[in-house]
Design a protein around this motif. Sequence first.
Motif, mmCIF file in Angstrom:
data_model
loop_
_atom_site.group_PDB
_atom_site.id
_atom_site.type_symbol
_atom_site.label_atom_id
_atom_site.label_comp_id
_atom_site.label_asym_id
_atom_site.label_seq_id
_atom_site.Cartn_x
_atom_site.Cartn_y
_atom_site.Cartn_z
ATOM 1 N N GLN A 110 0.897 -1.338 -0.021
ATOM 2 C CA GLN A 110 0.055 -0.024 -0.009
ATOM 3 C C GLN A 110 1.152 1.368 0.128
ATOM 4 O OE1 GLN A 110 -3.397 -2.165 2.796
ATOM 5 N NE2 GLN A 110 -2.862 -0.272 3.192
ATOM 6 N N ILE A 111 0.937 2.183 -1.042
ATOM 7 C CA ILE A 111 1.383 3.511 -1.050
ATOM 8 C C ILE A 111 0.472 4.504 -0.910
ATOM 9 C CG2 ILE A 111 2.694 4.786 -2.639
ATOM 10 C CD1 ILE A 111 3.422 2.303 -4.043
ATOM 11 N N GLY A 112 0.317 4.819 0.455
ATOM 12 C CA GLY A 112 -0.595 5.958 0.899
ATOM 13 C C GLY A 112 -1.754 5.459 1.663
ATOM 14 N N GLY A 113 -2.348 6.179 2.486
ATOM 15 C CA GLY A 113 -3.386 5.888 3.263
ATOM 16 C C GLY A 113 -4.811 6.522 2.876
ATOM 17 N N ALA A 114 -4.608 7.314 1.822
ATOM 18 C CA ALA A 114 -6.024 8.136 1.549
ATOM 19 C C ALA A 114 -6.694 7.350 0.380
ATOM 20 C CB ALA A 114 -5.519 9.589 0.998
ATOM 21 N N LYS A 115 -7.871 7.691 -0.005
ATOM 22 C CA LYS A 115 -8.679 7.413 -1.079
ATOM 23 C C LYS A 115 -8.071 7.698 -2.325
ATOM 24 C CE LYS A 115 -13.230 8.109 -3.446
ATOM 25 N NZ LYS A 115 -14.558 8.613 -3.278
ATOM 26 N N GLY A 116 -7.826 6.587 -3.126
ATOM 27 C CA GLY A 116 -7.082 6.746 -4.560
ATOM 28 C C GLY A 116 -5.847 6.190 -4.417
ATOM 29 N N SER A 117 -5.310 6.062 -3.251
ATOM 30 C CA SER A 117 -3.785 5.535 -2.955
ATOM 31 C C SER A 117 -3.692 4.346 -4.035
ATOM 32 C CB SER A 117 -3.501 5.327 -1.636
ATOM 33 O OG SER A 117 -3.619 6.576 -0.877
ATOM 34 N N ALA A 118 -2.500 4.003 -4.282
ATOM 35 C CA ALA A 118 -2.156 3.084 -4.964
ATOM 36 C C ALA A 118 -1.814 1.506 -4.131
ATOM 37 C CB ALA A 118 -0.794 3.093 -5.983
ATOM 38 N N TRP A 119 -2.385 0.513 -4.689
ATOM 39 C CA TRP A 119 -2.218 -0.564 -4.092
ATOM 40 C C TRP A 119 -1.790 -1.679 -4.969
ATOM 41 C CZ3 TRP A 119 -7.424 -1.747 -1.257
ATOM 42 C CH2 TRP A 119 -7.663 -0.644 -0.123
ATOM 43 N N TYR A 120 -0.385 -2.279 -4.938
ATOM 44 C CA TYR A 120 -0.099 -3.373 -5.770
ATOM 45 C C TYR A 120 -0.093 -4.905 -5.108
ATOM 46 C CZ TYR A 120 1.803 0.538 -8.821
ATOM 47 O OH TYR A 120 1.662 1.497 -9.373
ATOM 48 N N SER A 121 -0.828 -5.857 -5.718
ATOM 49 C CA SER A 121 -1.004 -7.253 -5.149
ATOM 50 C C SER A 121 -0.443 -8.037 -6.002
ATOM 51 C CB SER A 121 -2.404 -7.171 -4.484
ATOM 52 O OG SER A 121 -3.146 -7.011 -5.696
#
Length: 157
Positions: A110-121
């Motif tokens: 998770q890159i950031g904690g706000a709405k719209g932050s990028a998640w790579y899984s």
Amino acid sequence: MALTPVKGKDVGLAVQKMVAAALKYVLVGCLTDSTFDVDTETDEATCIASGVFKEFIGGQSGWTMGGTLNVRQATNDVSGPGLTDADDNVTAENFLDMQLAGTTVQIRYQIGGAKGSAWYSGLAIITKSSFKGQLKGVATYAISLQGTGPLTKTLAP
């Protein structure tokens, strides 16, 4: 559009696990640092007409994730309705058990904690577990994960 700095505490690893009969991503707690590396191989494609500079083409990509966390023990204290902190946490002990069982884990960075932050899984294999206990301070655990297959990007809701 303003660019907002991302604090280190808003970057980290999450692991998919069963919580209250549903698969959920659970943030790995007590992380003191985390890493996410993507590497792309290159193949040299130089020919005589290239002159004095080499030319390359991109090849396959691979990825790794990892981090260091302060070791905490999850007990069976109630942490929510029908849950215990052992249910809704991911600990160093959980990671070691998964590694020894040969479990492939679904992981998310998770890159950031706000709405719209990028998640790579993607799926990953735990390749290294390293515990460190010292006379002073909290014991630490370092983990290395090798991605197997593609990464998927989603945005935080």
